[in-house]
Write a protein that holds these residues in place. Structure first.
Motif, mmCIF file in Angstrom:
data_model
loop_
_atom_site.group_PDB
_atom_site.id
_atom_site.type_symbol
_atom_site.label_atom_id
_atom_site.label_comp_id
_atom_site.label_asym_id
_atom_site.label_seq_id
_atom_site.Cartn_x
_atom_site.Cartn_y
_atom_site.Cartn_z
ATOM 1 N N PHE A 362 0.824 -1.212 0.000
ATOM 2 C CA PHE A 362 0.000 0.000 0.000
ATOM 3 C C PHE A 362 0.862 1.268 0.000
ATOM 4 N N ARG A 363 2.026 1.214 0.590
ATOM 5 C CA ARG A 363 2.966 2.350 0.452
ATOM 6 C C ARG A 363 3.245 2.577 -1.030
ATOM 7 N N ALA A 364 3.518 1.496 -1.748
ATOM 8 C CA ALA A 364 3.813 1.625 -3.177
ATOM 9 C C ALA A 364 2.594 2.158 -3.928
ATOM 10 N N LYS A 365 1.408 1.714 -3.518
ATOM 11 C CA LYS A 365 0.195 2.190 -4.188
ATOM 12 C C LYS A 365 0.006 3.696 -4.006
ATOM 13 N N LEU A 366 0.464 4.202 -2.860
ATOM 14 C CA LEU A 366 0.361 5.650 -2.598
ATOM 15 C C LEU A 366 1.628 6.394 -3.030
ATOM 16 N N GLY A 367 2.596 5.673 -3.554
ATOM 17 C CA GLY A 367 3.820 6.312 -4.023
ATOM 18 C C GLY A 367 4.752 6.746 -2.905
ATOM 19 N N LEU A 368 4.551 6.209 -1.704
ATOM 20 C CA LEU A 368 5.346 6.674 -0.563
ATOM 21 C C LEU A 368 6.729 6.031 -0.566
ATOM 22 N N GLN A 369 7.739 6.866 -0.631
ATOM 23 C CA GLN A 369 9.098 6.338 -0.492
ATOM 24 C C GLN A 369 9.510 6.383 0.972
ATOM 25 N N GLY A 370 10.393 5.478 1.349
ATOM 26 C CA GLY A 370 10.837 5.425 2.737
ATOM 27 C C GLY A 370 9.698 4.962 3.641
ATOM 28 N N LYS A 371 9.945 5.028 4.932
ATOM 29 C CA LYS A 371 8.948 4.565 5.896
ATOM 30 C C LYS A 371 8.684 5.655 6.913
ATOM 31 N N ASP A 372 7.399 5.883 7.171
ATOM 32 C CA ASP A 372 7.016 6.837 8.201
ATOM 33 C C ASP A 372 6.056 6.101 9.129
ATOM 34 N N ALA A 373 6.174 6.358 10.413
ATOM 35 C CA ALA A 373 5.356 5.635 11.395
ATOM 36 C C ALA A 373 3.861 5.855 11.150
ATOM 37 N N ASP A 375 2.342 5.932 8.223
ATOM 38 C CA ASP A 375 1.908 5.471 6.896
ATOM 39 C C ASP A 375 0.677 4.561 6.954
ATOM 40 N N GLN A 376 0.679 3.631 7.909
ATOM 41 C CA GLN A 376 -0.472 2.721 8.003
ATOM 42 C C GLN A 376 -1.755 3.518 8.235
ATOM 43 N N GLN A 377 -1.630 4.546 9.080
ATOM 44 C CA GLN A 377 -2.802 5.374 9.372
ATOM 45 C C GLN A 377 -3.270 6.130 8.127
ATOM 46 N N LEU A 378 -2.301 6.589 7.334
ATOM 47 C CA LEU A 378 -2.638 7.295 6.093
ATOM 48 C C LEU A 378 -3.422 6.365 5.159
ATOM 49 N N VAL A 379 -2.981 5.113 5.075
ATOM 50 C CA VAL A 379 -3.680 4.111 4.258
ATOM 51 C C VAL A 379 -5.085 3.884 4.817
ATOM 52 N N ASP A 380 -5.152 3.646 6.134
ATOM 53 C CA ASP A 380 -6.448 3.356 6.765
ATOM 54 C C ASP A 380 -7.441 4.493 6.551
ATOM 55 N N GLU A 381 -6.947 5.723 6.662
ATOM 56 C CA GLU A 381 -7.847 6.875 6.497
ATOM 57 C C GLU A 381 -8.410 6.935 5.078
ATOM 58 N N THR A 419 -14.839 17.273 1.894
ATOM 59 C CA THR A 419 -14.069 17.946 2.952
ATOM 60 C C THR A 419 -13.053 16.976 3.569
ATOM 61 N N THR A 420 -13.545 15.806 3.973
ATOM 62 C CA THR A 420 -12.646 14.823 4.574
ATOM 63 C C THR A 420 -11.588 14.391 3.557
ATOM 64 N N TYR A 421 -12.047 14.214 2.321
ATOM 65 C CA TYR A 421 -11.094 13.779 1.307
ATOM 66 C C TYR A 421 -10.010 14.841 1.073
ATOM 67 N N ALA A 426 -4.354 16.517 1.160
ATOM 68 C CA ALA A 426 -3.317 17.468 1.583
ATOM 69 C C ALA A 426 -2.260 16.752 2.431
ATOM 70 N N LYS A 427 -2.736 15.884 3.301
ATOM 71 C CA LYS A 427 -1.833 15.133 4.175
ATOM 72 C C LYS A 427 -0.923 14.197 3.348
ATOM 73 N N TRP A 428 -1.537 13.576 2.358
ATOM 74 C CA TRP A 428 -0.779 12.667 1.488
ATOM 75 C C TRP A 428 0.296 13.442 0.710
ATOM 76 N N LEU A 429 -0.092 14.585 0.134
ATOM 77 C CA LEU A 429 0.873 15.380 -0.629
ATOM 78 C C LEU A 429 2.003 15.854 0.278
ATOM 79 N N ASP A 430 1.624 16.166 1.503
ATOM 80 C CA ASP A 430 2.608 16.582 2.488
ATOM 81 C C ASP A 430 3.607 15.446 2.762
ATOM 82 N N ARG A 431 3.080 14.237 2.901
ATOM 83 C CA ARG A 431 3.937 13.073 3.150
ATOM 84 C C ARG A 431 4.875 12.817 1.964
ATOM 85 N N LEU A 432 4.393 13.072 0.737
ATOM 86 C CA LEU A 432 5.257 12.883 -0.436
ATOM 87 C C LEU A 432 6.406 13.896 -0.421
ATOM 88 N N GLY A 433 6.144 15.061 0.197
ATOM 89 C CA GLY A 433 7.191 16.055 0.403
ATOM 90 C C GLY A 433 7.929 16.397 -0.864
#
Ligand code: AMP
Ligand code: MG
Length: 511
Positions: A362-373, A375-381, A419-421, A426-433
């Motif tokens: 799921f990190r790969a599905k969201l394009g997330l490189q590296g690991k952030d504590a 991340d699982q929550q970002l997926v769940d949300e 709104t929630t989306y 925004a949070k996801w884009l922030d994580r992509l940094g």
């Protein structure tokens, strides 16, 4: 003119595992017609596709000619179906022709599904019908193209017979199935129930040599862990593409780690972790979110058969005698208790392994490189937003990459509660940094398919095929066997089912 083909069979199962099968010939078919042939797979198997298309080839694919070197058998196995033991299942409508060594040196089972009654047919007719045969063909090939271990279809042929099913008289068909083996958890259960620890040992040693050659011979504890690891990876892969197997009975779980038996399976469209499609799964035992715990349940059945062997490998204090065969009752009892504890730990390793594999995917599905504590929550949300908005699972992930390509509303436009989306995006884009958006989008497109075998399209294609029109099946197969490349003209293969379809959609086991 065609010449008979030499098939390089080397049938280790028939040779080494007497008592685990009955020699059996496929039934003759009156009027075979080739419906689909997998040229690429034929090539891998060093079989000539043009010969397979000839009358001689077709006679083999329908079971009318048994090629030189084949030793057709019906395999015996037990299994727990919906939690209850069926002591003797076995190939009731299948025959294993033999094992071919493919062009890469890999051993592949060549088998027929739907080739007539066998000693294991019980009340069944041993037949298969065209619709479900083509469903297994197209879903299996889609899974393969998605990079998920699976049995595969070499060919589908109609037999010229009609077969009675609930829906009426339907065209009989045979699927030629290719698998790295047909060893199942249920095969071990059969050895255990109808045999002894020595029977299980013979089977386990065979399975280790065939599927886990990296293990030491006789390392039965290591074998258990290796199967657990492969299944953890497999189930995480299913979850990552929204696949629901539908009938994870222990006879439908392979030792090799390949997906097998595409009966009532389905891909979800609108995300719902409680989704279940199978008509007979009224309790939701095999629902999407329950697949990891059910895999554990099946693996503990495998573990149970291996406990005496693991105990036997425990060496008693004097350092010479295996504990299980020790004359000392207390020593034996202790060895069994230790083996149970060891096997339990090994099966329990499934949960963290599957969660890790899930998060990696799921990190790969969201394009997330590296690991952030977080991340699982970002997926769940995201998943909970998808569930509340009944957002299409495949489409949502695919569209996220478009957001990175500048289409800011690509996902948003299909969400009701924006709104929630928006907050999530925004949070996801922030994580992509600082990650480069174009590169990340490309990486995401390589793991988020655009085309999957969507239920409404599968049903249309199969119905058309039964009515004699193969075009829709061939187009669907073409779309899903190149699932990551968006192509003009295939738009409808990327769209969710029409409103209301999914709520009514029910799948069936019967082939
Ligand atoms: P499956 O649902 O494919 O996992 O099959 C479960 C068991 O039922 C296996 O032992 C099959 O061989 C058997 N079976 C399913 N359909 C038939 C049939 N039409 N005739 C005989 N046996 C069948
Ligand atoms: Mg089965």
């Amino acid at each position: 003119m065609t010449t008979a083909m030499h098939w390089a069979f080397d049938n280790t199962y028939a040779r080494e595992l007497e008592g685990y099968y009955e020699p059996w010939q496929p039934a003759a078919s009156p009027d075979p017609t080739l419906v689909a042939l997998n040229d690429a797979l034929a090539g891998e198997l060093a079989l000539d596709p043009s010969w397979l298309r000839s009358d001689d080839g077709l006679a083999v694919l329908v079971g009318n000619t048994v090629p030189d070197g084949a030793e057709p058998i019906a395999q015996a196995y037990s299994g727990h179906q919906f939690g209850y033991l069926s002591p003797m299942l076995g190939d009731g409508r299948a025959v294993l022709l033999g094992e071919l060594i493919d062009g890469n040196g890999n051993r592949r089972d060549i088998s027929f599904k739907g080739s007539g009654r066998t000693p294991f047919s019980r009340g069944g007719d041993g037949k298969a019908v065209l619709g479900p045969v083509l469903r297994e063909y197209v879903v299996g090939e889609a899974m393969h193209a998605l990079g998920i271990p699976t049995t595969r279809a070499l060919a589908a042929v109609t037999t010229g017979e009609t077969v009675l099913r609930e829906q009426g008289m339907l065209p009989g068909a045979i699927l030629t199935r290719v698998a790295s083996s047909h060893l199942r958890v249920g095969t071990f259960e059969m050895a255990n129930h109808h045999g002894s620890p020595e029977h299980v040992r013979k089977l386990a040693d065979y399975a280790i040599a065939r599927h886990y050659p990296e293990l030491d011979a006789g390392d039965h504890a290591g074998f258990l862990s290796a199967v657990v690891t492969r299944q953890a990876e497999l189930i995480a892969a299913w979850m990552s593409i929204g696949f629901i197997h539908g009938v994870m009975n222990s006879d439908n779980m392979t030792i090799s780690g390949e997906t097998i038996d595409y009966g009532p399976c389905a891909f979800m469209d609108a995300y719902d972790d409680q989704r279940v499609f199978s008509s007979i799964d009224t309790g939701g035992r095999y629902r999407y979110a329950n697949q990891p715990p059910i895999a554990v349940w099946n693996l503990s059945l495998l573990a149970e058969t291996l406990v005496p062997l693991i105990a036997d490998n425990t060496v008693v204090d004097d350092g010479r005698r295996p504990a299980e065969t020790s004359q000392d009752e207390d020593v034996r009892k202790q060895a069994i208790d230790d083996a149970i504890a060891d096997a339990t730990r090994r099966v329990e390793a499934f949960a963290p392994q599957c969660s890790d594999a899930y998060l990696r995917r799921f990190r790969a599905k969201l394009g997330l490189q590296g690991k952030d504590a977080a991340d699982q929550q970002l997926v769940d949300e995201l998943l909970s937003i998808m569930k509340l908005n009944q957002a299409d699972f495949t489409g949502t992930f695919r569209r996220l990459a478009k957001v990175l390509g500048g289409e800011a509303d690509a996902v948003r436009e299909r969400i009701t509660d924006v709104t929630t989306y928006d907050a999530w995006q925004a949070k996801w884009l922030d994580r992509l940094g600082e990650q480069d958006h174009a590169t990340t989008a490309k990486q995401m497109d390589a793991v988020n398919p655009v085309y999957i075998p969507r239920n409404h399209l599968v049903e249309q294609a199969l119905q058309a095929a039964v009515d004699g029109e193969l075009g829709p099946f061939e187009q669907l197969l073409d779309a899903v066997t190149d699932p990551f490349t968006e192509r003009p003209g295939l738009e409808r293969y990327a769209e969710p089912a029409p409103d209301g379809f999914t709520d009514r959609y029910v799948t069936f086991c019967g082939t």
